[in-house]
Design an enzyme around this catalytic site. Structure first.
Site, PDB file in Angstrom:
ATOM      1  N   SER A 171      -1.677  10.056   3.844  1.00 30.03           N
ATOM      2  CA  SER A 171      -0.900   8.944   4.385  1.00 30.03           C
ATOM      3  C   SER A 171      -1.675   8.152   5.428  1.00 30.03           C
ATOM      4  O   SER A 171      -2.705   7.569   5.139  1.00 30.03           O
ATOM      5  CB  SER A 171       0.423   9.493   4.938  1.00 30.03           C
ATOM      6  OG  SER A 171       1.308   8.477   5.273  1.00 30.03           O
ATOM      7  N   ASP A 194       0.294   1.500   5.107  1.00 28.77           N
ATOM      8  CA  ASP A 194      -0.580   2.603   5.481  1.00 28.77           C
ATOM      9  C   ASP A 194      -1.358   3.065   4.254  1.00 28.77           C
ATOM     10  O   ASP A 194      -1.290   2.455   3.188  1.00 28.77           O
ATOM     11  CB  ASP A 194       0.216   3.743   6.125  1.00 28.77           C
ATOM     12  CG  ASP A 194       1.101   4.488   5.141  1.00 28.77           C
ATOM     13  OD1 ASP A 194       1.446   3.901   4.100  1.00 28.77           O
ATOM     14  OD2 ASP A 194       1.466   5.648   5.406  1.00 28.77           O
TER      15      ASP A 194
END
Length: 447
Positions: free
Chosen positions: A103, A242
């Site tokens: 992530s 992200d």
């Protein structure tokens, strides 16, 4: 059953260190394959996506070996957003979906996230069972039942076409200039394509991944890059994702950033006005600002809070029949469209609001006044438990007493990194800074 491998979002750590080793990925693949396999010959399939980290190749190959050894047929999607894996798991009738990503973490980290056949992340109970199988003896497939693996070339294209369907059919974004920051991550192909095909003039940022630059001075955790691009190009909006594109930050035409709380407030108000907000509630975590709660209450809506982690938000949404939730950090979960947070789709919905209202991003991105909030992180070494230290306990108790009736305090361990997160909210910023700094100093000394 307790879990040691799994955190709040799958298994995560530094690449080539436990648990992010090829050996562990092979075991996890075999355990997950055996967990989801039922005896029906070679009809099982699993889809695997990844972000752009260099270690993704290693983990992808190891997972594939483990999965095929238990009779699963593996479909390799290549770099795709995490929400695309959730969507394609269900769309392609797979028994299991896997995303290889850490992530928003730096490039040296990586992670493995699992999705069930319904496209939703696994429950704590399912993860605990898989973890128990990793520690035991895994029954392998007979030679004639070993699985196959092949690359799927149209995974990104399938997701692009689906993402476009979430934009209102009557709308069009011609003439809208949009900066899209893909964090040199999983959405570097899909996100600019979706926006361009919807009619936007697209200024792409963070679309040159090299295996090591994911989230590096770009993306939702470093919004300055996109904000500077918005101002420099005179763009109408900035969308900052992200590394795996399940989070988003919105940047208005002035370069000001709106976090997940402001985005959720806008969507909740609009959906409630349109009769689309199920259950009259928004689901968010304990990290969401008090200002959001007050905003919703003033409109006769509720804020349902969960512990931190988008999977817990989704679990509460499914339990209560709610269709909107998320996190301050930018996970926006819209179960009408996706099974997990989807930064790109949230950006598309924000653009739809701009197109339908004719308002600028700055007019939509400030839905409420935030209560001053301060969050500081303290890193600690593996094996330490700084929160158990008596001086830390005393500092926390003193802070709670000082904030009584004025604000709130939240101390927690990160589920994805070795960090103690110290967060407080208070209308008096002097008190706010003092209580947080006092606790941080105590934790640092204990760590």
């Amino acid at each position: 059953m307790t879990r040691k491998l799994f955190g709040t979002d799958g298994v995560r750590g530094e690449a080539n260190s436990w648990p992010m080793t090829a050996e562990m990925a092979l075991k996890l693949g075999a355990a997950a394959g055996r967990y989801f396999r039922v005896d029906r010959g070679n009809g099982h399939r699993v889809v695997i996506g990844k972000d752009t980290r260099l270690s993704g190749y290693m983990l992808e190959n190891a997972l594939t070996a483990g999965l095929t050894s238990t009779g699963m047929n593996v479909l390799l999607l290549g770099p795709v957003p995490t929400p695309a894996v959730g969507y394609l798991t269900r769309s392609m009738r797979a028994d299991l979906g896997i995303m290889i990503s850490a992530s928003h973490n730096p490039s040296q980290d990586n992670g493995i996230k699992f999705f069930g056949p319904d496209g939703f992340k696994l429950s704590d109970e399912a993860e605990a069972e898989i973890e128990a199988m990793v520690a035991g003896e895994i029954r392998l497939a007979q030679p004639q039942n070993i699985g196959r693996a092949k690359r799927i070339d149209d995974g990104v294209g399938r997701y692009v076409e689906y993402a476009k369907t979430t934009f209102p059919a009557r709308g069009r974004l011609s003439g809208m200039k949009v900066v899209i920051d893909c964090a040199n991550g999983a959405a570097y192909k899909a996100a600019p394509e979706v926006l361009w095909e919807l009619g936007c003039e697209v200024i792409p940022v963070g679309v040159t991944p090299n295996g090591r630059n994911i989230n590096e001075r770009c993306g939702s955790t470093h919004t300055r890059t996109a904000a500077e691009a918005v101002v420099a190009h005179g763009a109408d909006l900035g969308i900052s994702l992200d590394g795996d594109a399940d989070r988003v930050m919105i940047i208005d035409e002035n370069g000001e950033v709106a976090d997940g709380d402001q985005i959720m407030a806008l969507f909740a108000a609009r959906w409630a006005d349109a009769g689309k907000l199920r259950g009259g509630a928004l689901v968010a975590t304990v990290m969401s600002n008090l200002g959001l709660e007050r905003f919703l209450t003033a409109r006769g809506l509720r804020l349902e809070r969960t512990k931190v982690g988008d999977r817990y938000v989704v679990e509460r949404m499914r339990e209560g029949g709610f269709n909107l939730g998320g996190e301050q950090s930018g996970h926006i979960v819209m179960t009408d469209y996706a099974t997990t947070g989807d930064g790109l789709m949230a950006g598309v919905q924000f653009l739809a609001a701009m197109a339908e209202t004719g308002q600028k991003a700055s007019e939509l991105a400030r839905q409420f006044e935030t209560v001053p909030q301060l969050l500081k992180n303290v890193r600690y070494a593996a094996g330490q438990e700084p929160l158990d230290a008596e001086p830390v306990r005393q500092a926390i108790a003193a802070a709670e007493e000082r904030l009584k009736g004025r604000g709130r305090l939240l101390i927690r361990k990160s589920g994805t990194e070795p960090l103690i997160r110290v967060m407080a909210e208070c209308g008096d910023e002097k008190i706010l800074n003092e209580v947080v700094d006092h606790i941080v100093a105590a934790v640092e000394k204990a760590a």
